[in-house]
Scaffold this motif. Structure first.
Motif, PDB file in Angstrom:
ATOM      1  N   GLN A   1      -9.161  -5.932 -40.702  1.00 53.83           N
ATOM      2  CA  GLN A   1      -8.912  -6.129 -39.272  1.00 53.83           C
ATOM      3  C   GLN A   1      -9.450  -7.470 -38.769  1.00 53.83           C
ATOM      4  OE1 GLN A   1     -10.873  -3.388 -36.693  1.00 53.83           O
ATOM      5  NE2 GLN A   1     -12.749  -3.315 -37.892  1.00 53.83           N
ATOM      6  N   HIS A   2     -10.504  -7.983 -39.373  1.00 52.31           N
ATOM      7  CA  HIS A   2     -11.018  -9.286 -38.936  1.00 52.31           C
ATOM      8  C   HIS A   2     -10.123 -10.440 -39.390  1.00 52.31           C
ATOM      9  CE1 HIS A   2     -14.616  -7.690 -37.145  1.00 52.31           C
ATOM     10  NE2 HIS A   2     -14.858  -6.977 -38.221  1.00 52.31           N
ATOM     11  N   GLY A   3      -9.127 -10.122 -40.197  1.00 52.39           N
ATOM     12  CA  GLY A   3      -8.153 -11.127 -40.585  1.00 52.39           C
ATOM     13  C   GLY A   3      -6.854 -10.985 -39.804  1.00 52.39           C
ATOM     14  N   GLY A   4      -6.868 -10.149 -38.762  1.00 53.25           N
ATOM     15  CA  GLY A   4      -5.649  -9.968 -37.972  1.00 53.25           C
ATOM     16  C   GLY A   4      -4.686  -8.980 -38.595  1.00 53.25           C
ATOM     17  N   TYR A   5      -5.168  -8.205 -39.518  1.00 56.33           N
ATOM     18  CA  TYR A   5      -4.347  -7.138 -40.096  1.00 56.33           C
ATOM     19  C   TYR A   5      -4.875  -5.798 -39.606  1.00 56.33           C
ATOM     20  CZ  TYR A   5      -2.514 -10.698 -43.211  1.00 56.33           C
ATOM     21  OH  TYR A   5      -1.891 -11.819 -43.699  1.00 56.33           O
ATOM     22  N   CYS A   6      -4.191  -4.750 -39.972  1.00 51.19           N
ATOM     23  CA  CYS A   6      -4.680  -3.396 -39.708  1.00 51.19           C
ATOM     24  C   CYS A   6      -4.709  -3.060 -38.216  1.00 51.19           C
ATOM     25  CB  CYS A   6      -6.074  -3.190 -40.285  1.00 51.19           C
ATOM     26  SG  CYS A   6      -6.136  -3.372 -42.068  1.00 51.19           S
ATOM     27  N   GLY A   7      -3.636  -2.511 -37.726  1.00 54.80           N
ATOM     28  CA  GLY A   7      -3.656  -1.958 -36.385  1.00 54.80           C
ATOM     29  C   GLY A   7      -3.004  -2.823 -35.321  1.00 54.80           C
ATOM     30  N   LEU A   8      -2.963  -2.243 -34.134  1.00 55.78           N
ATOM     31  CA  LEU A   8      -2.218  -2.850 -33.032  1.00 55.78           C
ATOM     32  C   LEU A   8      -2.839  -4.139 -32.523  1.00 55.78           C
ATOM     33  CD1 LEU A   8      -1.495   0.444 -31.044  1.00 55.78           C
ATOM     34  CD2 LEU A   8       0.138  -0.900 -32.367  1.00 55.78           C
ATOM     35  N   THR A   9      -4.145  -4.323 -32.745  1.00 56.56           N
ATOM     36  CA  THR A   9      -4.785  -5.535 -32.222  1.00 56.56           C
ATOM     37  C   THR A   9      -4.539  -6.750 -33.116  1.00 56.56           C
ATOM     38  OG1 THR A   9      -6.825  -4.995 -33.374  1.00 56.56           O
ATOM     39  CG2 THR A   9      -6.643  -4.243 -31.087  1.00 56.56           C
ATOM     40  N   GLY A  10      -3.956  -6.517 -34.259  1.00 59.61           N
ATOM     41  CA  GLY A  10      -3.742  -7.599 -35.235  1.00 59.61           C
ATOM     42  C   GLY A  10      -3.104  -8.849 -34.654  1.00 59.61           C
TER      43      GLY A  10
ATOM     44  N   GLN B   1     -16.038 -13.133 -34.510  1.00 58.34           N
ATOM     45  CA  GLN B   1     -16.196 -12.314 -35.716  1.00 58.34           C
ATOM     46  C   GLN B   1     -14.913 -12.302 -36.549  1.00 58.34           C
ATOM     47  OE1 GLN B   1     -19.127 -10.920 -36.647  1.00 58.34           O
ATOM     48  NE2 GLN B   1     -19.996 -11.928 -34.847  1.00 58.34           N
ATOM     49  N   ASP B   2     -13.834 -12.773 -35.954  1.00 53.86           N
ATOM     50  CA  ASP B   2     -12.540 -12.764 -36.642  1.00 53.86           C
ATOM     51  C   ASP B   2     -12.291 -14.102 -37.329  1.00 53.86           C
ATOM     52  OD1 ASP B   2     -12.106 -10.204 -35.724  1.00 53.86           O
ATOM     53  OD2 ASP B   2     -11.168 -10.918 -33.871  1.00 53.86           O
ATOM     54  N   ILE B   3     -11.612 -14.019 -38.434  1.00 56.79           N
ATOM     55  CA  ILE B   3     -11.522 -15.170 -39.322  1.00 56.79           C
ATOM     56  C   ILE B   3     -10.725 -16.331 -38.723  1.00 56.79           C
ATOM     57  CG2 ILE B   3      -9.439 -14.639 -40.676  1.00 56.79           C
ATOM     58  CD1 ILE B   3     -11.551 -14.880 -43.117  1.00 56.79           C
TER      59      ILE B   3
END
Lengths: 246, 360
Positions: B231-240, B250-252
């Motif tokens: 998720q911190h790479g913008g994957y996994c879930g709606l917030t991506g 905290q996100d890459i």
């Protein structure tokens, strides 16, 4: 006046017979990359740290419907932005429908631009987890494309626009196996004077493929597409993509 | 005139056959590894700060049992986020007792004779909050209290960014506090005995990486990953899609995170370490490295309650999601480093993944 122009321009198309407006619209639909080439899924996700360039080779064949089998081949270049969405350009060649246009009808060039937008990758929709595949990935995306093909029939230029959604499931840890569905809507538009009016058509693509074949950078997809209009048959083809890892 | 469908079908069959043949790349065959051939075993577990109040969990138990078989050559590295949700508060706080319990479970998972190293993560810095520096120092002190006579410590220590350096045989382990780079509040005060200049930290890291020694195997560990399919790479879930265009630091993809990654990688370039290991994502990922590192490991599945999604990237060798687990690096006496990934669903152990890491 318009109808008269159409009539004049279409007279030489088929020995002794005019091509109908509906047939022209079908040729337009099937003469640009969205109608001539097989569907593809969204690109495999990659690191956000990098952009990626890929080369693509596609071949497709329309089978069924009233016309002759139409073979098409194309090459393309894809740019994957930050490991997600892909923007691509395509250039190809398609054999003309000699059943409609008469013998020795030759072929025509076609060009396209397409953006495949990666919206959601992974998460709660990882259905294959049910089957114990820990590396399974679900992807939902959107597709937006434009196509142009001069002389799909003598004097007739095809222009199309399309949009759709993408849904794919990928699994396995090493070489990835992927299945995908690509429903959408397309418009064959009027891009030269005297052409028949634009028509809206719906389509659905389906395919399977292998990702990360060999050097982790080659993807191979086999796709089938059906345009929901009379006499369009179905489109079957293969796409091979080589993507350069940094 | 219609042509038979058979031509299309035969083309399709041919394409599938070619694809199948192309995918038949020989796989690594890894036989039994004799314990006597192992020089050092490095256990990597991250984000273990939310253990079940009733049991420590399969990942911690299993790692502890493995390390206990050869304590003298084992090192356990906790890759940050050792106490959820906000690190160690003051002992007057009502949250202190549970925060202490969370840390104690991990300290107790380090068997006698095994070296234990705790690195801080963003949650240890008071969830990246204003009292972060105090929280990370409180955790260091509490670990010193809980360890008894065992060799367990929090590094780099005193809220400093590092690099911390530990040489064991051919292994050089370098520990970093990556949250120090990203923290939006005070990172230095009168009690600090370290630089607050990122350039100086990068230079010190570069100097440690550059020291040559034949056969040295350098492993750098920090909480934040350099590459991730979580998720911190913008994957996994709606917030991506939103996290992809910046997100939090905290996100890459955020500019602060990118600055930190660029600084670390510029230091690594002098002599790329074999492995950069991180947590932060609650999954297990083994990734192909970059020009600056040979392999990237993400081992942040220390808490079963937090195990989450992980997307397999084109750079991935292996991904395990929604399962707890840890990684183990065995540095062999002769040559070679063996990566093993262990994953668990509940108390059920799933097949582990193993790979020889090739030294450049």
């Amino acid at each position: 006046m318009g109808l008269a122009l159409i009539g004049i321009s279409l007279l030489p198309l088929r020995a002794g017979a005019q091509v109908s407006e509906s047939e022209i619209q079908t040729l337009r639909l099937e003469g640009t990359p969205i109608g001539a080439l097989p569907p593809m899924p969204l690109a495999m996700p990659a690191s956000r740290n990098n952009n990626y360039w890929g080369a693509r080779l596609q071949s497709g064949r329309r089978q069924g419907g009233d016309g002759e089998a139409l073979d098409a081949i194309a090459v393309g270049i894809d740019f994957q932005y930050r490991g997600g969405s892909v923007f691509g350009l395509t250039a190809g060649y398609q054999k003309r429908d000699c059943d409609v246009l008469g013998p020795d009808c030759g072929g025509h060039a076609m060009y396209g631009a397409r953006s495949r937008l990666n919206l959601i990758t992974g998460g709660g929709l990882s259905i294959p987890l049910i089957f114990g595949e820990g590396g399974a990935t679900t992807t939902i995306g959107a597709d937006l494309g434009f196509g142009y093909a001069p002389n799909v029939a003598p004097g007739v230029t095809a222009c199309t626009a399309d949009m759709g959604i993408q849904f794919s499931l990928a699994g396995l840890q090493r070489t990835r196996f992927i299945t995908y569905v690509t429903p959408g809507v397309m418009w064959d538009t009027k891009c030269s004077s005297g052409d028949p009016a634009p028509v809206t058509s719906y389509f659905t693509g389906f395919g399977i493929g292998l990702q990360q074949v060999r050097s982790r950078s080659v993807d191979i997809y086999i796709g089938l597409q059906k345009i929901f209009r009379d006499d369009t048959g179905y489109r079957l083809g293969v796409s091979v993509i080589y993507l350069r890892l940094p | 005139m219609k042509r038979p469908v058979s031509r299309s079908l035969s083309a399709t069959v041919c394409a599938v056959a070619v694809a199948g043949l192309l995918s038949c790349v020989p796989q690594q065959v890894i036989g039994k590894v004799e314990p006597a051939d192992i020089e050092t075993s490095l256990f990597l577990i991250g984000d273990a700060g939310e253990p079940d109040p009733r049991e420590s969990g399969a990942a911690l138990d299993s790692m502890s049992a493995q390390a206990a078989t050869a304590p003298a050559r084992s090192i356990i590295v906790f890759l940050g986020d050792n106490v959820y949700p906000a690190g160690i508060p003051r002992d007057s706080s009502v949250e202190f007792a549970d925060a202490r319990r969370r840390l104690e479970v991990q300290v107790n998972a380090v068997p006698a004779g095994v070296r234990g190293i705790f690195l801080p993560g963003n949650h240890d810095w008071a969830r990246a909050g204003p009292s972060g520096l105090e929280a990370v120092r409180l955790q260091e002190r509490l670990i010193a209290t809980l360890r008894g006579t065992r060799d367990i410590r929090m590094v780099p220590g005193n809220g400093c960014p590092g690099p911390f350096n530990l040489d064991v045989g051919r292994l050089r382990l370098i520990g970093l506090d990556t949250q120090w780079w990203l923290h939006g509040y005070i990172v230095r005060d009168s009690a600090s005995r370290c630089s607050s200049d990122p350039g100086a930290v990068t230079a010190a890291l570069r100097a440690q990486i550059a020291q040559k020694q034949d056969g040295r195997i350098t492993v750098v560990a920090g909480h934040h990953p350099l590459m991730t399919g979580g998720q911190h790479g913008g994957y996994c879930g709606l917030t991506g899609p939103f996290r992809r265009f910046g997100g939090t630091n905290q996100d890459i993809m955020s500019s602060a995170n990118r600055r930190m990654r660029d600084s670390l990688e510029s230091a690594f370039m002098v002599q790329p370490p074999l492995v950069y290991a991180a947590g932060h994502e609650h999954n297990l990922q083994a990734l192909k490295g970059t020009p600056a590192t040979q392999y990237l490991l993400v081992s942040g599945a220390g808490s079963e309650a937090k195990a989450a999604c992980g997307v397999r990237l084109r750079e991935s060798y292996y991904v395990s999601q929604y399962r707890s687990g840890f990684m183990r690096l065995d540095i062999m006496k002769k040559k070679g480093v063996l990566l093993s990934v262990f994953q668990y669903a509940g108390n059920r152990r799933h097949p582990s993944y193993r790979r020889w890491l090739e030294l450049r």
